[in-house]
Motif scaffolding. Structure first.
Motif, PDB file in Angstrom:
ATOM      1  N   GLY A 125      18.565  22.865  64.436  1.00  0.00           N
ATOM      2  CA  GLY A 125      19.762  22.563  65.225  1.00  0.00           C
ATOM      3  C   GLY A 125      20.810  21.743  64.501  1.00  0.00           C
ATOM      4  N   PHE A 126      20.940  21.918  63.208  1.00  0.00           N
ATOM      5  CA  PHE A 126      22.038  21.256  62.493  1.00  0.00           C
ATOM      6  C   PHE A 126      23.193  22.255  62.389  1.00  0.00           C
ATOM      7  CE2 PHE A 126      18.350  18.992  60.515  1.00  0.00           C
ATOM      8  CZ  PHE A 126      18.581  17.781  61.162  1.00  0.00           C
ATOM      9  N   ALA A 127      24.295  21.928  63.039  1.00  0.00           N
ATOM     10  CA  ALA A 127      25.426  22.858  63.009  1.00  0.00           C
ATOM     11  C   ALA A 127      26.128  22.712  61.662  1.00  0.00           C
ATOM     12  CB  ALA A 127      26.383  22.527  64.152  1.00  0.00           C
ATOM     13  N   ALA A 150      19.734  15.152  43.991  1.00  0.00           N
ATOM     14  CA  ALA A 150      20.516  16.347  44.338  1.00  0.00           C
ATOM     15  C   ALA A 150      20.555  16.602  45.845  1.00  0.00           C
ATOM     16  CB  ALA A 150      19.928  17.557  43.618  1.00  0.00           C
ATOM     17  N   LEU A 151      19.796  15.807  46.612  1.00  0.00           N
ATOM     18  CA  LEU A 151      19.735  16.058  48.061  1.00  0.00           C
ATOM     19  C   LEU A 151      20.800  15.291  48.828  1.00  0.00           C
ATOM     20  CD1 LEU A 151      15.864  15.993  48.609  1.00  0.00           C
ATOM     21  CD2 LEU A 151      17.317  17.766  47.680  1.00  0.00           C
ATOM     22  N   ASP A 152      21.544  14.455  48.106  1.00  0.00           N
ATOM     23  CA  ASP A 152      22.574  13.647  48.763  1.00  0.00           C
ATOM     24  C   ASP A 152      23.839  14.493  48.924  1.00  0.00           C
ATOM     25  OD1 ASP A 152      23.740  11.543  49.930  1.00  0.00           O
ATOM     26  OD2 ASP A 152      23.768  10.240  48.169  1.00  0.00           O
ATOM     27  N   VAL A 153      23.746  15.504  49.753  1.00  0.00           N
ATOM     28  CA  VAL A 153      24.845  16.463  49.910  1.00  0.00           C
ATOM     29  C   VAL A 153      25.252  16.532  51.382  1.00  0.00           C
ATOM     30  CG1 VAL A 153      24.247  17.907  47.930  1.00  0.00           C
ATOM     31  CG2 VAL A 153      23.169  18.353  50.135  1.00  0.00           C
ATOM     32  N   PRO A 154      26.501  16.924  51.650  1.00  0.00           N
ATOM     33  CA  PRO A 154      26.957  16.915  53.045  1.00  0.00           C
ATOM     34  C   PRO A 154      26.553  18.162  53.830  1.00  0.00           C
ATOM     35  CG  PRO A 154      28.781  17.421  51.593  1.00  0.00           C
ATOM     36  CD  PRO A 154      27.584  17.224  50.706  1.00  0.00           C
ATOM     37  N   TRP A 155      25.447  18.767  53.517  1.00  0.00           N
ATOM     38  CA  TRP A 155      24.950  19.896  54.316  1.00  0.00           C
ATOM     39  C   TRP A 155      23.422  19.817  54.424  1.00  0.00           C
ATOM     40  CZ3 TRP A 155      28.265  20.903  50.067  1.00  0.00           C
ATOM     41  CH2 TRP A 155      27.643  21.184  48.872  1.00  0.00           C
ATOM     42  N   PRO A 156      22.839  20.552  55.365  1.00  0.00           N
ATOM     43  CA  PRO A 156      21.385  20.459  55.545  1.00  0.00           C
ATOM     44  C   PRO A 156      20.622  20.959  54.316  1.00  0.00           C
ATOM     45  CG  PRO A 156      22.424  21.535  57.430  1.00  0.00           C
ATOM     46  CD  PRO A 156      23.469  21.434  56.370  1.00  0.00           C
ATOM     47  N   VAL A 157      19.436  20.396  54.126  1.00  0.00           N
ATOM     48  CA  VAL A 157      18.606  20.720  52.960  1.00  0.00           C
ATOM     49  C   VAL A 157      17.209  21.113  53.452  1.00  0.00           C
ATOM     50  CG1 VAL A 157      17.570  19.793  50.857  1.00  0.00           C
ATOM     51  CG2 VAL A 157      19.841  19.001  51.571  1.00  0.00           C
ATOM     52  N   GLU A 180      19.114   6.450  58.197  1.00  0.00           N
ATOM     53  CA  GLU A 180      19.891   7.030  59.301  1.00  0.00           C
ATOM     54  C   GLU A 180      19.953   8.551  59.247  1.00  0.00           C
ATOM     55  OE1 GLU A 180      23.772   5.308  59.580  1.00  0.00           O
ATOM     56  OE2 GLU A 180      22.914   3.312  59.804  1.00  0.00           O
ATOM     57  N   ARG A 181      19.804   9.088  58.049  1.00  0.00           N
ATOM     58  CA  ARG A 181      19.922  10.550  57.938  1.00  0.00           C
ATOM     59  C   ARG A 181      18.798  11.207  58.752  1.00  0.00           C
ATOM     60  NH1 ARG A 181      21.295  13.721  52.392  1.00  0.00           N
ATOM     61  NH2 ARG A 181      21.137  15.831  53.183  1.00  0.00           N
ATOM     62  N   GLU A 182      19.130  12.255  59.481  1.00  0.00           N
ATOM     63  CA  GLU A 182      18.125  12.897  60.330  1.00  0.00           C
ATOM     64  C   GLU A 182      17.257  13.853  59.519  1.00  0.00           C
ATOM     65  OE1 GLU A 182      18.987  13.433  64.827  1.00  0.00           O
ATOM     66  OE2 GLU A 182      20.618  14.323  63.688  1.00  0.00           O
ATOM     67  N   ILE A 183      16.032  14.042  60.036  1.00  0.00           N
ATOM     68  CA  ILE A 183      15.127  15.017  59.416  1.00  0.00           C
ATOM     69  C   ILE A 183      14.413  15.779  60.523  1.00  0.00           C
ATOM     70  CG2 ILE A 183      13.193  13.358  59.245  1.00  0.00           C
ATOM     71  CD1 ILE A 183      12.449  14.801  56.582  1.00  0.00           C
ATOM     72  N   GLN A 216      -1.681  17.210  58.463  1.00  0.00           N
ATOM     73  CA  GLN A 216      -2.466  18.390  58.101  1.00  0.00           C
ATOM     74  C   GLN A 216      -1.637  19.641  58.378  1.00  0.00           C
ATOM     75  OE1 GLN A 216      -5.938  18.038  60.564  1.00  0.00           O
ATOM     76  NE2 GLN A 216      -6.645  16.208  59.498  1.00  0.00           N
ATOM     77  N   GLY A 217      -1.990  20.705  57.655  1.00  0.00           N
ATOM     78  CA  GLY A 217      -1.328  21.991  57.912  1.00  0.00           C
ATOM     79  C   GLY A 217      -0.175  22.222  56.954  1.00  0.00           C
ATOM     80  N   GLU A 218       0.738  23.082  57.370  1.00  0.00           N
ATOM     81  CA  GLU A 218       1.858  23.455  56.490  1.00  0.00           C
ATOM     82  C   GLU A 218       3.154  22.870  57.034  1.00  0.00           C
ATOM     83  OE1 GLU A 218       1.217  27.368  54.304  1.00  0.00           O
ATOM     84  OE2 GLU A 218       0.841  27.873  56.395  1.00  0.00           O
ATOM     85  N   PHE A 219       4.026  22.474  56.102  1.00  0.00           N
ATOM     86  CA  PHE A 219       5.239  21.747  56.506  1.00  0.00           C
ATOM     87  C   PHE A 219       6.507  22.325  55.889  1.00  0.00           C
ATOM     88  CE2 PHE A 219       1.894  18.706  56.990  1.00  0.00           C
ATOM     89  CZ  PHE A 219       2.253  17.936  58.094  1.00  0.00           C
ATOM     90  N   VAL A 220       7.540  22.379  56.723  1.00  0.00           N
ATOM     91  CA  VAL A 220       8.895  22.516  56.195  1.00  0.00           C
ATOM     92  C   VAL A 220       9.651  21.283  56.671  1.00  0.00           C
ATOM     93  CG1 VAL A 220      11.007  23.889  56.107  1.00  0.00           C
ATOM     94  CG2 VAL A 220       8.809  25.029  56.457  1.00  0.00           C
ATOM     95  N   LEU A 221      10.419  20.692  55.778  1.00  0.00           N
ATOM     96  CA  LEU A 221      11.264  19.550  56.140  1.00  0.00           C
ATOM     97  C   LEU A 221      12.716  20.009  56.050  1.00  0.00           C
ATOM     98  CD1 LEU A 221       9.457  16.820  53.979  1.00  0.00           C
ATOM     99  CD2 LEU A 221       9.079  17.353  56.403  1.00  0.00           C
ATOM    100  N   VAL A 222      13.479  19.716  57.089  1.00  0.00           N
ATOM    101  CA  VAL A 222      14.914  20.049  57.041  1.00  0.00           C
ATOM    102  C   VAL A 222      15.690  18.749  57.203  1.00  0.00           C
ATOM    103  CG1 VAL A 222      16.783  21.468  57.948  1.00  0.00           C
ATOM    104  CG2 VAL A 222      14.411  22.250  58.195  1.00  0.00           C
ATOM    105  N   LEU A 223      16.392  18.360  56.151  1.00  0.00           N
ATOM    106  CA  LEU A 223      17.233  17.163  56.236  1.00  0.00           C
ATOM    107  C   LEU A 223      18.555  17.532  56.882  1.00  0.00           C
ATOM    108  CD1 LEU A 223      16.915  15.742  52.643  1.00  0.00           C
ATOM    109  CD2 LEU A 223      16.277  14.542  54.736  1.00  0.00           C
ATOM    110  N   GLY A 224      19.040  16.672  57.743  1.00  0.00           N
ATOM    111  CA  GLY A 224      20.372  16.890  58.300  1.00  0.00           C
ATOM    112  C   GLY A 224      21.423  16.662  57.214  1.00  0.00           C
ATOM    113  N   PRO A 225      22.663  17.077  57.474  1.00  0.00           N
ATOM    114  CA  PRO A 225      23.707  16.896  56.460  1.00  0.00           C
ATOM    115  C   PRO A 225      23.931  15.422  56.157  1.00  0.00           C
ATOM    116  CG  PRO A 225      24.608  17.768  58.526  1.00  0.00           C
ATOM    117  CD  PRO A 225      23.135  17.685  58.713  1.00  0.00           C
ATOM    118  N   GLY A 226      24.098  15.096  54.883  1.00  0.00           N
ATOM    119  CA  GLY A 226      24.436  13.720  54.521  1.00  0.00           C
ATOM    120  C   GLY A 226      25.897  13.462  54.827  1.00  0.00           C
ATOM    121  N   SER A 227      26.278  12.171  54.920  1.00  0.00           N
ATOM    122  CA  SER A 227      27.698  11.908  55.177  1.00  0.00           C
ATOM    123  C   SER A 227      28.473  12.187  53.909  1.00  0.00           C
ATOM    124  CB  SER A 227      27.946  10.465  55.591  1.00  0.00           C
ATOM    125  OG  SER A 227      26.756   9.797  55.753  1.00  0.00           O
ATOM    126  N   PRO A 228      29.736  12.615  54.047  1.00  0.00           N
ATOM    127  CA  PRO A 228      30.532  12.863  52.842  1.00  0.00           C
ATOM    128  C   PRO A 228      30.634  11.586  52.021  1.00  0.00           C
ATOM    129  CG  PRO A 228      31.830  13.216  54.856  1.00  0.00           C
ATOM    130  CD  PRO A 228      30.469  12.779  55.281  1.00  0.00           C
TER     131      PRO A 228
END
Ligand code: SAM
Length: 276
Positions: A125-127, A150-157, A180-183, A216-228
């Motif tokens: 749900g990151f627009a 390289a993850l400090d970017v203004p879009w989701p990762v 503060e950045r969402e995950i 336990q189990g399998e994971f995907v992590l989605v970082l929310g967009p960083g601030s510009p």
């Protein structure tokens, strides 16, 4: 004999019912099913009553096995390429065979379906109008630290992570990117113990530690967009302030947005605040 076709077939990431009808039909019709681990793929085929010869293609034999498969494709046989789970070539083997097929003039046909990255992103749900797919971070500390920059970017990762490293990973992310950045932590997608949690990075480690099963189990992590970056923000503010000396708020915001690329709405709000 016209060359055969290489089908790149996505398979379920846990729930075998997610195999689409076209994927199953392709596997049923192919002369050869090429997979990472033949036991994993045979379970899928057996579940759907498909009896097909399977052959292994994995990171260690991709070149040699690929050459043989290419010869078969050239001889007119059709090959369905699958990986253990999800979409071949996405943090999985397959790309070398696909590349060789293109170079040999063999037609490559994707049969799309599940991918853990896309499934997690769709539930995050990151627009945003773009995202960065990283796959697995390097396991070694120095390379990992570099990759985190390289993850400090203004879009989701989107990241894949192994269960034994997931706690350390969210701790590293918080240290590098701030709490503060969402995950979104997407765990065991499509399976019995599926969980999708969206929270600030500052709370991610505690969430993983709150229950013995959560690492336990399998994971995907989605970082929310960083601030510009702050520097851009400051520059946009300076441009806006200068324009406000000569123009009304809406005009100044419009021009400042065009000059700096900062969002017009944000600049307009600031312009109004300046006027108060
Ligand atoms: N090609 C696959 C795809 O398209 O999703 C990814 C293969 S990669 C080797 C495997 C990683 O994907 C796992 O370590 C995990 O990070 C992620 N993954 C696969 N299945 C998953 C699931 N059901 N739930 C969460 N993550 C999953």
């Amino acid at each position: 004999m016209p060359p055969g076709i290489l089908y790149v077939v996505a398979t379920p990431i846990g729930n075998l019912a997610d195999a689409g009808p076209r994927a199953l039909e392709t596997l049923r019709q192919a002369d050869v099913v090429v997979c990472e681990d033949t036991r994993t793929t045979r379970t899928l085929l057996a579940r759907h009553g498909i009896e097909r010869a399977t052959r292994a293609l994995h990171a260690h034999n991709e070149r040699a096995a690929g050459a043989e498969l290419l010869a078969e494709l050239r001889a007119g046989r059709s090959v369905a390429l699958v990986s253990d789970a999800g979409t071949p070539g996405v943090s999985d083997p397959g790309a070398l065979l696909v590349q060789a097929a293109h170079r040999a003039g063999v037609r490559v046909v994707p049969v799309p379906g599940p991918s853990a990255a896309v499934a997690a992103y769709s539930a995050a749900g990151f627009a945003a109008d773009r995202f960065l797919f990283i796959g697995f971070l390097p396991p070694k500390a120095a390379a990992r630290r570099k990759a985190l920059e390289a993850l400090d970017v203004p879009w989701p990762v989107i990241l894949y992570e192994a269960p034994h490293r997931v706690l350390a990973c969210v701790q590293d992310l918080q240290a590098r990117l701030g709490g503060e950045r969402e995950i979104v932590i997407a765990r065991e997608l499509t399976k019995k113990f599926e969980e999708v949690a969206r929270l600030p990075l500052a709370e991610a480690a505690a969430w993983l530690q709150a229950d013995a099963h959560r690492q336990q189990g399998e994971f995907v992590l989605v970082l929310g967009p960083g601030s510009p970056p702050r520097r851009d923000e400051e520059a946009a503010q300076r441009v806006l302030d200068m324009l406000l000396e000569a123009l009304p708020a809406s005009e100044a915001a419009k021009l400042a947005a065009r000059i700096t690329g900062a969002p017009r709405n944000l600049l307009y709000k600031r312009a109004l605040q300046r006027g108060k």
